[in-house]
Every structure is written in structure tokens, then in C-alpha cells.
Design an enzyme around this catalytic site. Structure first.
Site, PDB file in Angstrom:
ATOM      1  N   TYR A 159      -6.264  24.110 -63.570  1.00 26.43           N
ATOM      2  CA  TYR A 159      -7.617  24.051 -62.985  1.00 26.43           C
ATOM      3  C   TYR A 159      -7.900  22.668 -62.402  1.00 26.43           C
ATOM      4  CZ  TYR A 159     -12.781  24.526 -62.966  1.00 26.43           C
ATOM      5  OH  TYR A 159     -14.110  24.556 -62.615  1.00 26.43           O
ATOM      6  N   LYS A 163      -8.677  21.670 -58.560  1.00 29.94           N
ATOM      7  CA  LYS A 163      -9.935  21.016 -58.182  1.00 29.94           C
ATOM      8  C   LYS A 163      -9.682  19.648 -57.532  1.00 29.94           C
ATOM      9  CE  LYS A 163     -12.814  24.223 -59.459  1.00 29.94           C
ATOM     10  NZ  LYS A 163     -13.539  24.989 -58.423  1.00 29.94           N
TER      11      LYS A 163
HETATM   12  P1  NAP Z   1     -18.364  32.470 -62.492  1.00 37.69           P
HETATM   13  O1  NAP Z   1     -19.688  32.675 -63.176  1.00 37.69           O
HETATM   14  O2  NAP Z   1     -17.123  32.863 -63.209  1.00 37.69           O
HETATM   15  O3  NAP Z   1     -18.425  33.210 -61.068  1.00 37.69           O
HETATM   16  C1  NAP Z   1     -17.352  33.162 -60.188  1.00 37.69           C
HETATM   17  C2  NAP Z   1     -17.449  34.340 -59.236  1.00 37.69           C
HETATM   18  O4  NAP Z   1     -16.287  34.268 -58.368  1.00 37.69           O
HETATM   19  C3  NAP Z   1     -17.375  35.700 -59.946  1.00 37.69           C
HETATM   20  O5  NAP Z   1     -18.293  36.597 -59.398  1.00 37.69           O
HETATM   21  C4  NAP Z   1     -15.949  36.124 -59.699  1.00 37.69           C
HETATM   22  O6  NAP Z   1     -15.758  37.532 -59.685  1.00 37.69           O
HETATM   23  C5  NAP Z   1     -15.695  35.555 -58.313  1.00 37.69           C
HETATM   24  N1  NAP Z   1     -14.260  35.480 -58.019  1.00 37.69           N
HETATM   25  C6  NAP Z   1     -13.252  35.121 -58.856  1.00 37.69           C
HETATM   26  N2  NAP Z   1     -12.067  35.231 -58.231  1.00 37.69           N
HETATM   27  C7  NAP Z   1     -12.331  35.666 -56.969  1.00 37.69           C
HETATM   28  C8  NAP Z   1     -11.514  36.001 -55.851  1.00 37.69           C
HETATM   29  N3  NAP Z   1     -10.174  35.898 -55.897  1.00 37.69           N
HETATM   30  N4  NAP Z   1     -12.095  36.430 -54.717  1.00 37.69           N
HETATM   31  C9  NAP Z   1     -13.441  36.563 -54.650  1.00 37.69           C
HETATM   32  N5  NAP Z   1     -14.268  36.267 -55.675  1.00 37.69           N
HETATM   33  C10 NAP Z   1     -13.717  35.844 -56.826  1.00 37.69           C
HETATM   34  O7  NAP Z   1     -18.149  30.939 -62.083  1.00 37.69           O
HETATM   35  P2  NAP Z   1     -19.185  29.693 -62.155  1.00 37.69           P
HETATM   36  O8  NAP Z   1     -19.179  29.147 -63.527  1.00 37.69           O
HETATM   37  O9  NAP Z   1     -20.475  30.054 -61.516  1.00 37.69           O
HETATM   38  O10 NAP Z   1     -18.403  28.627 -61.229  1.00 37.69           O
HETATM   39  C11 NAP Z   1     -18.513  28.651 -59.811  1.00 37.69           C
HETATM   40  C12 NAP Z   1     -17.667  27.518 -59.245  1.00 37.69           C
HETATM   41  O11 NAP Z   1     -18.101  26.268 -59.790  1.00 37.69           O
HETATM   42  C13 NAP Z   1     -16.185  27.637 -59.592  1.00 37.69           C
HETATM   43  O12 NAP Z   1     -15.400  27.182 -58.514  1.00 37.69           O
HETATM   44  C14 NAP Z   1     -16.049  26.719 -60.771  1.00 37.69           C
HETATM   45  O13 NAP Z   1     -14.726  26.250 -60.912  1.00 37.69           O
HETATM   46  C15 NAP Z   1     -17.005  25.608 -60.384  1.00 37.69           C
HETATM   47  N6  NAP Z   1     -17.494  24.812 -61.519  1.00 37.69           N
HETATM   48  C16 NAP Z   1     -18.149  25.406 -62.553  1.00 37.69           C
HETATM   49  C17 NAP Z   1     -18.624  24.620 -63.596  1.00 37.69           C
HETATM   50  C18 NAP Z   1     -19.386  25.229 -64.748  1.00 37.69           C
HETATM   51  O14 NAP Z   1     -19.763  24.498 -65.668  1.00 37.69           O
HETATM   52  N7  NAP Z   1     -19.637  26.525 -64.742  1.00 37.69           N
HETATM   53  C19 NAP Z   1     -18.388  23.239 -63.597  1.00 37.69           C
HETATM   54  C20 NAP Z   1     -17.698  22.673 -62.525  1.00 37.69           C
HETATM   55  C21 NAP Z   1     -17.265  23.478 -61.490  1.00 37.69           C
HETATM   56  P3  NAP Z   1     -15.304  38.263 -61.054  1.00 37.69           P
HETATM   57  O15 NAP Z   1     -16.466  38.162 -61.984  1.00 37.69           O
HETATM   58  O16 NAP Z   1     -14.987  39.670 -60.640  1.00 37.69           O
HETATM   59  O17 NAP Z   1     -14.094  37.512 -61.547  1.00 37.69           O
END
Ligand code: NAP
Length: 251
Positions: A159, A163
Site C-alpha cells: 500500500y 501511495k
Molecule cells: P473505502 O471506504 O474502502 O472505499 C473505496 C471504494 O473504492 C469502494 O466503494 C470500493 O468498492 C471502490 N473500489 C475498490 N477497488 C476498485 C476498483 N478496482 N475499481 C473501482 N472501484 C473500486 O475507502 P476509503 O477509506 O474511503 O479510502 C478512499 C481513498 O482514500 C483510498 O485511495 C484510500 O487508500 C485513501 N486513504 C484512506 C484513508 C483512511 O483513513 N480511510 C487514509 C489515507 C488514504 P468495493 O466496496 O466494492 O471494494
């Protein structure tokens, strides 16, 4: 700040992974600022999110189900969004997955899956919208990286590599397309309130918060505000930047 600078009226935004979580907050925020929004996501709940956005903001929103790590699927998703909303002005590469584990027990499949969605997906989607942006001499691409792309994190070599790779992609692409008035930036969130952080036991939550200078976990809306800033004319002279939204965790 004047209304003109923050407005996204008449702009078309495409948010990957916009069905839920941070992407959902971004899609809402861009629509509130006036954009028409396309959600491209694997999750079928993206259709419901699009309906909720239309009801809450009065802006058009549409959903296309696609895997952004597969080039043919991603390209046809972009074409479908553009046939409904018009040419994409703003692309937010937000879709991401984790497959955590210490390196000695991490499978090659866990490495490939994370690199494929988080990094290759952004490359594929950027390529799919860029020809149009370059032709129109207008565009903004925002890649959602992470604090761990800058600092690393035990248990997340896949990851954090993806990133960190997104930061390299952001800077290289910004250099490539700047002369065509296409801006490319990254947002690097820290700990953000999600189902995962909400489910943490209190001692683990406290240990996490103790590392953050601002003393709290961030909200998806805080990330969405940064994205909206970078997408709008407020950021017209900003490209190749990595904007940390992490309460100071990455200092
Ligand atoms: P999340 O709740 O897991 O949502 C991610 C969404 O992306 C889900 O709807 C997922 O669908 C979809 N997805 C996954 N693989 C995909 C693909 N191949 N094609 C199309 N859609 C796809 O994630 P989040 O926590 O909101 O995070 C969003 C972004 O912020 C990510 O890039 C993450 O790395 C980054 N981020 C998050 C945090 C945090 O604390 N949450 C911190 C730093 C960075 P499914 O549900 O069907 O898998």
C-alpha cells in the site's frame, strides 16, 4: 474568498471509488460546489449515492460500475460518463484497497492487487481522460495518496509503495501536461474516520490519536474540502503539489 473562484459550475467531475467512504464525501462536495458528478466504482451502491447527490444538491449525478484497474472497462466507463454528463474536467483517482501483512507473509497476489488498483488504476483513468483535457486546454486531476506514501508503515509495503508511486505519477504527469493547462495534484490524508477507525477499541484509538499533533482523527469532509480547493480556480497556479490532510501526522 469570492464565489467565482470556488465555483465548479458547468464542470464535470469523475470520482473513482465514489460509492462510499472518502470518495462519497468528495463526490458530494464537488456537486455542492456546482459540478455534475460521475461515480465509477465496483460497488453497486454507487447508484444510490448518485441518487442521494441529485436529491441533496440538485446537480446531475450518474453511476457506472467498472473495475478501474482494467483498461477496457475503465475506458468504456469514462465514455459512458461523458455521454451522460459531457467531457470530464476533473478526475479524482480515489479508488483504493488494502491487503495488509508483514512482508514475510505477504503474497505476491496481495502485492499485485494493491499496486494494480491504487497505482495502475490511476494511470489508466488519467490516460482515459487526458486526450480530451489536452485538446480543451483545461483539466484537473487529483490523486488520493496517503501519509504512509510519505512515511511508510509496517505491514503495508504494498500500500505504501502504491501511495508513494502515486506521488511520483502526480509530479511526472504535472510536468508532462502543465503546458496544456492541465493540473495534476495529490492529497495525502492521514487517519480518517471510517468504519475501520470507528471500530477500533478505545486504547488503540487513543494510541492513534496521540500521534496526531491536532489530537483528533480527520473526517472524510476534510479530505473533500482539500480536493474541492485543488479542483477549482482557487488552485489555478498549483500543480505537482502534495497536500497533506493529516492533522500534522506527516510533519
Ligand atoms: P473505502 O471506504 O474502502 O472505499 C473505496 C471504494 O473504492 C469502494 O466503494 C470500493 O468498492 C471502490 N473500489 C475498490 N477497488 C476498485 C476498483 N478496482 N475499481 C473501482 N472501484 C473500486 O475507502 P476509503 O477509506 O474511503 O479510502 C478512499 C481513498 O482514500 C483510498 O485511495 C484510500 O487508500 C485513501 N486513504 C484512506 C484513508 C483512511 O483513513 N480511510 C487514509 C489515507 C488514504 P468495493 O466496496 O466494492 O471494494
Amino acid at each position: 474568498m469570492s464565489e467565482r473562484n470556488t465555483s465548479l459550475d458547468e464542470r464535470v467531475a469523475l470520482v473513482t471509488g465514489g460509492a462510499r467512504g472518502i470518495g462519497r464525501a468528495i463526490a458530494f462536495r464537488l456537486a455542492e460546489a456546482g459540478a455534475k458528478v460521475g461515480i465509477v466504482d465496483l460497488a453497486e451502491t454507487g447508484a444510490e449515492t448518485a441518487r442521494e447527490i441529485e436529491q441533496a444538491t440538485g446537480r446531475t449525478a450518474t453511476f457506472v460500475r467498472a473495475d478501474i484497474s482494467k483498461e477496457a472497462e475503465a475506458r468504456s466507463a469514462v465514455a459512458e460518463v461523458e455521454s451522460v454528463l459531457g467531457p470530464v474536467d476533473i478526475l479524482v483517482n480515489n479508488a483504493g484497497i488494502t491487503r495488509d501483512g508483514l512482508v514475510l507473509v505477504m503474497d505476491e497476489t496481495d502485492w499485485d492487487a494493491v499496486l494494480s488498483v491504487n497505482l495502475k488504476g490511476a494511470f489508466i483513468m488519467s490516460k482515459a481522460v487526458l486526450r480530451g483535457m489536452i485538446k480543451r486546454r483545461r483539466g484537473s486531476i487529483i490523486n488520493i495518496s496517503s501519509v504512509v506514501g510519505r512515511r511508510g508503515n509496517a505491514g503495508q509495503v504494498n500500500y505504501s509503495a502504491a501511495k508513494a508511486g502515486l506521488i511520483g505519477l502526480t509530479k511526472s504527469l504535472a510536468r508532462e501536461v502543465g503546458s496544456r493547462n492541465v493540473r495534476v495534484n495529490a492529497v495525502a490524508p492521514g487517519y480518517i474516520e471510517t468504519e475501520m477507525t470507528a471500530a477500533l477499541p478505545e486504547p488503540a484509538r487513543k494510541a492513534l490519536i496521540d500521534q496526531i499533533p491536532l489530537g483528533r482523527i480527520g473526517t472524510p469532509d476534510a479530505v473533500a474540502d482539500a480536493v474541492a480547493f485543488l479542483a477549482a480556480d482557487t488552485a489555478s497556479f498549483i500543480t505537482g503539489a502534495v497536500l497533506a490532510v493529516d492533522g500534522g501526522l506527516g510533519i
